[in-house]
Scaffold this motif. Structure first.
Motif, PDB file in Angstrom:
ATOM      1  N   LYS A 132      63.890  23.877  86.268  1.00  8.51           N
ATOM      2  CA  LYS A 132      62.940  24.379  87.894  1.00  8.51           C
ATOM      3  C   LYS A 132      61.749  25.417  86.459  1.00  8.51           C
ATOM      4  O   LYS A 132      61.927  25.752  85.742  1.00  8.51           O
ATOM      5  N   THR A 133      61.013  24.667  87.450  1.00  6.79           N
ATOM      6  CA  THR A 133      59.599  25.348  86.492  1.00  6.79           C
ATOM      7  C   THR A 133      59.125  26.862  87.315  1.00  6.79           C
ATOM      8  O   THR A 133      59.013  26.024  89.011  1.00  6.79           O
ATOM      9  N   ILE A 134      58.737  27.839  87.089  1.00  3.78           N
ATOM     10  CA  ILE A 134      58.197  28.798  87.745  1.00  3.78           C
ATOM     11  C   ILE A 134      57.037  29.008  86.929  1.00  3.78           C
ATOM     12  O   ILE A 134      56.292  29.376  86.180  1.00  3.78           O
ATOM     13  N   LEU A 135      56.195  29.113  88.401  1.00  2.00           N
ATOM     14  CA  LEU A 135      54.153  29.238  88.157  1.00  2.00           C
ATOM     15  C   LEU A 135      54.310  30.806  88.628  1.00  2.00           C
ATOM     16  O   LEU A 135      54.952  31.399  89.983  1.00  2.00           O
ATOM     17  N   ILE A 136      53.434  31.114  88.028  1.00  5.15           N
ATOM     18  CA  ILE A 136      53.308  32.796  87.833  1.00  5.15           C
ATOM     19  C   ILE A 136      51.802  32.884  88.630  1.00  5.15           C
ATOM     20  O   ILE A 136      51.411  32.719  87.498  1.00  5.15           O
ATOM     21  N   ILE A 137      51.441  33.004  89.161  1.00  4.24           N
ATOM     22  CA  ILE A 137      50.552  33.298  90.212  1.00  4.24           C
ATOM     23  C   ILE A 137      49.539  34.800  89.614  1.00  4.24           C
ATOM     24  O   ILE A 137      50.531  36.270  90.252  1.00  4.24           O
ATOM     25  N   SER A 138      49.107  35.589  88.818  1.00  8.44           N
ATOM     26  CA  SER A 138      47.995  36.349  88.527  1.00  8.44           C
ATOM     27  C   SER A 138      46.957  36.744  89.647  1.00  8.44           C
ATOM     28  O   SER A 138      46.252  35.075  88.961  1.00  8.44           O
ATOM     29  N   ILE A 139      46.693  37.897  90.344  1.00 12.11           N
ATOM     30  CA  ILE A 139      45.587  37.866  90.504  1.00 12.11           C
ATOM     31  C   ILE A 139      44.705  39.021  90.027  1.00 12.11           C
ATOM     32  O   ILE A 139      45.321  40.335  89.715  1.00 12.11           O
ATOM     33  N   ILE A 140      43.688  38.652  89.393  1.00 15.97           N
ATOM     34  CA  ILE A 140      42.299  39.780  88.740  1.00 15.97           C
ATOM     35  C   ILE A 140      41.661  40.612  90.111  1.00 15.97           C
ATOM     36  O   ILE A 140      41.029  39.697  90.443  1.00 15.97           O
ATOM     37  N   ILE A 141      42.006  41.260  89.787  1.00 16.60           N
ATOM     38  CA  ILE A 141      40.297  42.042  91.033  1.00 16.60           C
ATOM     39  C   ILE A 141      39.142  43.124  90.335  1.00 16.60           C
ATOM     40  O   ILE A 141      39.649  43.511  89.428  1.00 16.60           O
ATOM     41  N   ILE A 142      37.946  42.221  90.349  1.00 12.68           N
ATOM     42  CA  ILE A 142      37.836  42.600  89.124  1.00 12.68           C
ATOM     43  C   ILE A 142      36.612  44.015  89.765  1.00 12.68           C
ATOM     44  O   ILE A 142      35.968  43.593  91.717  1.00 12.68           O
ATOM     45  N   MET A 143      36.345  44.705  89.947  1.00 12.83           N
ATOM     46  CA  MET A 143      35.546  46.083  90.467  1.00 12.83           C
ATOM     47  C   MET A 143      34.666  46.356  89.970  1.00 12.83           C
ATOM     48  O   MET A 143      34.282  46.019  88.776  1.00 12.83           O
ATOM     49  N   ILE A 144      33.182  46.449  91.382  1.00 13.24           N
ATOM     50  CA  ILE A 144      32.172  46.078  91.048  1.00 13.24           C
ATOM     51  C   ILE A 144      31.491  47.196  91.364  1.00 13.24           C
ATOM     52  O   ILE A 144      31.577  48.216  92.331  1.00 13.24           O
ATOM     53  N   ILE A 145      30.618  48.326  90.139  1.00 11.34           N
ATOM     54  CA  ILE A 145      30.046  49.651  89.777  1.00 11.34           C
ATOM     55  C   ILE A 145      27.845  48.671  90.183  1.00 11.34           C
ATOM     56  O   ILE A 145      28.465  48.674  89.689  1.00 11.34           O
ATOM     57  N   GLY A 146      28.168  49.588  90.955  1.00  8.11           N
ATOM     58  CA  GLY A 146      26.140  49.486  91.577  1.00  8.11           C
ATOM     59  C   GLY A 146      26.004  50.812  91.056  1.00  8.11           C
ATOM     60  O   GLY A 146      25.889  51.831  91.613  1.00  8.11           O
ATOM     61  N   CYS A 147      24.808  50.444  90.130  1.00  8.04           N
ATOM     62  CA  CYS A 147      24.070  52.287  89.927  1.00  8.04           C
ATOM     63  C   CYS A 147      22.563  51.998  91.077  1.00  8.04           C
ATOM     64  O   CYS A 147      22.349  50.992  90.166  1.00  8.04           O
ATOM     65  N   LEU A 148      22.171  52.995  91.429  1.00 12.14           N
ATOM     66  CA  LEU A 148      20.904  52.872  92.016  1.00 12.14           C
ATOM     67  C   LEU A 148      20.447  53.515  91.565  1.00 12.14           C
ATOM     68  O   LEU A 148      20.423  54.802  90.924  1.00 12.14           O
ATOM     69  N   ARG A 149      19.082  52.988  91.882  1.00 10.37           N
ATOM     70  CA  ARG A 149      17.068  53.317  90.997  1.00 10.37           C
ATOM     71  C   ARG A 149      17.573  55.585  91.831  1.00 10.37           C
ATOM     72  O   ARG A 149      17.625  55.244  93.484  1.00 10.37           O
ATOM     73  N   GLU A 150      16.784  55.981  91.497  1.00  9.49           N
ATOM     74  CA  GLU A 150      16.998  57.499  92.103  1.00  9.49           C
ATOM     75  C   GLU A 150      14.975  57.187  92.582  1.00  9.49           C
ATOM     76  O   GLU A 150      14.643  56.753  92.070  1.00  9.49           O
ATOM     77  N   LYS A 151      14.869  57.776  93.757  1.00  9.61           N
ATOM     78  CA  LYS A 151      13.617  57.754  94.893  1.00  9.61           C
ATOM     79  C   LYS A 151      12.907  58.402  94.331  1.00  9.61           C
ATOM     80  O   LYS A 151      11.866  58.741  94.183  1.00  9.61           O
ATOM     81  N   ASP A 152      13.297  59.931  93.767  1.00  8.97           N
ATOM     82  CA  ASP A 152      12.498  60.906  93.598  1.00  8.97           C
ATOM     83  C   ASP A 152      12.149  60.612  92.087  1.00  8.97           C
ATOM     84  O   ASP A 152      12.591  60.645  91.644  1.00  8.97           O
ATOM     85  N   LEU A 153      10.395  60.871  92.224  1.00 11.44           N
ATOM     86  CA  LEU A 153       9.509  60.977  91.124  1.00 11.44           C
ATOM     87  C   LEU A 153      10.133  61.580  90.241  1.00 11.44           C
ATOM     88  O   LEU A 153       9.583  61.647  89.150  1.00 11.44           O
ATOM     89  N   THR A 154      10.479  62.919  90.373  1.00 12.26           N
ATOM     90  CA  THR A 154      10.870  64.093  88.889  1.00 12.26           C
ATOM     91  C   THR A 154      12.452  63.652  88.432  1.00 12.26           C
ATOM     92  O   THR A 154      12.643  64.278  87.843  1.00 12.26           O
ATOM     93  N   GLU A 155      13.256  63.256  88.953  1.00 10.56           N
ATOM     94  CA  GLU A 155      13.965  62.864  88.978  1.00 10.56           C
ATOM     95  C   GLU A 155      13.883  61.091  87.630  1.00 10.56           C
ATOM     96  O   GLU A 155      13.638  60.267  87.637  1.00 10.56           O
ATOM     97  N   THR A 156      14.704  61.736  86.295  1.00 13.19           N
ATOM     98  CA  THR A 156      14.704  60.432  85.185  1.00 13.19           C
ATOM     99  C   THR A 156      15.291  60.350  85.182  1.00 13.19           C
ATOM    100  O   THR A 156      16.173  59.342  83.898  1.00 13.19           O
ATOM    101  N   ARG A 157      17.238  61.235  85.252  1.00 12.34           N
ATOM    102  CA  ARG A 157      18.281  60.414  84.877  1.00 12.34           C
ATOM    103  C   ARG A 157      19.044  59.199  85.315  1.00 12.34           C
ATOM    104  O   ARG A 157      17.925  59.143  86.815  1.00 12.34           O
ATOM    105  N   VAL A 158      19.170  58.848  84.741  1.00 18.20           N
ATOM    106  CA  VAL A 158      20.259  57.426  85.005  1.00 18.20           C
ATOM    107  C   VAL A 158      22.197  58.065  85.199  1.00 18.20           C
ATOM    108  O   VAL A 158      22.459  58.881  84.137  1.00 18.20           O
ATOM    109  N   MET A 159      22.073  57.107  85.388  1.00 21.11           N
ATOM    110  CA  MET A 159      24.581  57.588  85.958  1.00 21.11           C
ATOM    111  C   MET A 159      24.684  56.812  84.854  1.00 21.11           C
ATOM    112  O   MET A 159      25.657  57.140  84.077  1.00 21.11           O
TER     113      MET A 159
END
Length: 108
Positions: free
Chosen positions: A2-29
Motif C-alpha cells: 500500500k502506498t501512503i500519501l502524506i499531504i503536508s499543508i504549509i501555512i505562510i503568514m504574511i506580515i504587512g508593514c505600513l508607512r507612517e503618516k506622521d511627517l516627523t516619524e522616521t522610524r520603520v518597523m
C-alpha cells in the motif's frame, strides 16, 4: 504494497508593514536584517512603495532581503499581521477614541 500519501499543508503568514503618516516619524518597523530573518523562517513581508524613504532605506535593499512591494490596500487586506509604529495614524484613520478599529482589517 500500500502506498501512503502524506499531504503536508504549509501555512505562510504574511506580515504587512505600513508607512507612517506622521511627517516627523522616521522610524520603520523592519530593517533589511529583520526581513531576512523573518523570510528565512517562512514569513512573507509586504511593504508599500517608499516604505523606508524617511529612514534612508531604499526599497531595493528591503526587496533584496526578501520583502515584496504591495499597495497599502493590498497590505491591509491580505496581511495576517500588521506592523506599524503609531496607531494614531493608522490606515484610513481607523483608530477611534477607544482604540484600534479592527473592522478595517481582515482578522484571523
Amino acid at each position: 504494497l500500500k502506498t501512503i500519501l502524506i499531504i503536508s499543508i504549509i501555512i505562510i503568514m504574511i506580515i504587512g508593514c505600513l508607512r507612517e503618516k506622521d511627517l516627523t516619524e522616521t522610524r520603520v518597523m523592519v530593517s533589511s536584517e529583520t526581513v531576512k530573518k523573518l523570510v528565512s523562517k517562512g514569513f512573507k513581508i509586504f511593504i508599500p512603495k517608499d516604505y523606508g524613504k524617511k529612514s534612508n532605506i531604499n526599497d531595493q535593499i528591503l526587496c533584496d532581503a526578501g520583502a515584496e512591494i504591495k499597495s497599502e490596500d493590498e497590505i491591509c487586506t491580505t496581511s495576517d499581521i500588521i506592523l506599524k509604529i503609531s496607531l494614531g495614524t493608522l490606515y484610513n484613520g481607523t483608530v477611534s477614541s477607544t482604540g484600534f478599529d479592527r473592522s478595517a482589517f481582515r482578522l484571523l
